[in-house]
Design an enzyme around this catalytic site. Structure first.
Site, PDB file in Angstrom:
ATOM      1  N   SER A 153      77.097 -60.894 -23.800  1.00  0.00           N
ATOM      2  CA  SER A 153      78.510 -61.226 -23.957  1.00  0.00           C
ATOM      3  C   SER A 153      78.625 -62.671 -24.425  1.00  0.00           C
ATOM      4  O   SER A 153      77.720 -63.484 -24.182  1.00  0.00           O
ATOM      5  CB  SER A 153      79.228 -61.073 -22.609  1.00  0.00           C
ATOM      6  OG  SER A 153      80.498 -61.690 -22.618  1.00  0.00           O
ATOM      7  N   TYR A 166      78.865 -62.991 -13.796  1.00  0.00           N
ATOM      8  CA  TYR A 166      78.838 -62.205 -15.032  1.00  0.00           C
ATOM      9  C   TYR A 166      78.147 -62.982 -16.146  1.00  0.00           C
ATOM     10  O   TYR A 166      77.265 -62.464 -16.843  1.00  0.00           O
ATOM     11  CB  TYR A 166      80.271 -61.854 -15.422  1.00  0.00           C
ATOM     12  CG  TYR A 166      80.411 -61.038 -16.687  1.00  0.00           C
ATOM     13  CD1 TYR A 166      80.262 -59.662 -16.666  1.00  0.00           C
ATOM     14  CD2 TYR A 166      80.718 -61.655 -17.907  1.00  0.00           C
ATOM     15  CE1 TYR A 166      80.404 -58.904 -17.823  1.00  0.00           C
ATOM     16  CE2 TYR A 166      80.859 -60.917 -19.063  1.00  0.00           C
ATOM     17  CZ  TYR A 166      80.703 -59.537 -19.018  1.00  0.00           C
ATOM     18  OH  TYR A 166      80.842 -58.804 -20.174  1.00  0.00           O
TER      19      TYR A 166
END
Length: 275
Positions: A153, A166
């Site tokens: 990401s 994350y």
């Protein structure tokens, strides 16, 4: 002739969203697919759509963070199709909080799903890939090209407020990608990562505070407000969030023969996002 005819692909988290779009894109190109999701009903839907395309698919449902999942996932491919050619480590979700409000459980959940689970899948696949490659080299002088695409990401590349766990997991998968590129090059395996920017899935498109994702009996808030989404899109040169099909296209591109000499790279599918 289909570009991926006869290839065998593992796609984690492929019952819906980006994972489903990836599975269907691979199937349209002729690949046989092992579909995974926590929810068997969604996995069955993906399998049915793949079969409607004329490709073959089987399910391996369950939690990718379970200690035995990697072995089960790889075994499902070998039992059904005899080998493994493509591995897409896609399963994941966001459980957000600023660092001082992030519990140990929350932190470990993000590391487990985004980093430990892919590691276990790849570890389980190594003997299958190595043995097949060695046999091919002995018979033909060259191993068949195989592919790994790990999903990262932009949060893993540039950080994101409220996403320490994350972002750490998504940064870690980049390191794993680059290491496996160097370990598995001798088997003719191209190992890359795709870092997604804002993609319209249930993680982003749900109504903020009202949409949830159920993980291990936990109800985790999903979705962002219209205001936050609008601000995100203003920072994207293309001016909008991407679709699951567009995200799948970036992954699919790295599975094609045209990408046979691309390895150890991180491709950003973010509409022009930059640090």
């Amino acid at each position: 002739m289909s570009t991926l005819a006869g290839k065998v692909a593992l796609v984690s988290g492929s019952g819906r969203g980006i994972g489903k779009a990836i599975a269907l894109r691979l199937a349209r190109a002729g690949a046989n697919v092992v579909v995974n999701d926590l929810d068997e009903a969604f996995a069955k839907e993906t399998v049915a759509e793949i079969e409607a395309l004329g490709a073959r698919a089987v399910m391996c449902c369950g939690d990718v963070t379970a200690a035995d999942f990697g072995d089960r996932f790889v075994a499902a491919a070998v039992d059904a199709f005899g080998t493994v050619d493509i591995i897409i480590n896609n399963a994941g979700y966001a459980w957000d909080a600023v660092v001082q409000k992030t519990s140990d459980e929350q932190w470990m959940a993000m590391i487990d799903v985004h980093l430990t689970a892919p590691f276990r899948i790849l570890r389980a696949a190594q003997p299958v890939i190595a043995n097949a490659a060695k046999a091919e080299i002995a018979a033909n002088g060259r191993a068949t090209r195989r592919t790994v695409v790990n999903i990262s990401s932009v949060a893993g590349l540039g950080g994101n407020p409220g996403q320490s766990g994350y972002a750490a997991g998504k940064a870690g998968i980049v390191g794993l990608t680059k290491t496996l590129c160097k370990e598995w090059g001798r088997y003719n395996v191209c190992v890359n990562a795709v870092a997604f920017g804002a993609i319209m899935t249930r993680m982003t498109a749900g109504e903020a505070g009202a949409s949830t994702i159920t993980i291990k009996d936990r109800e985790i808030k999903a979705g962002v407000s219209d205001e936050i989404l609008e601000a995100m899109e203003k920072g994207i040169p293309l001016g909008r969030a991407g679709t699951p099909d567009e995200a799948a296209g970036a992954v699919f591109m790295l599975c094609l023969p045209e990408a046979d000499y691309i390895s150890g790279q991180v491709i950003v599918a973010g509409g022009g996002w930059s640090l």
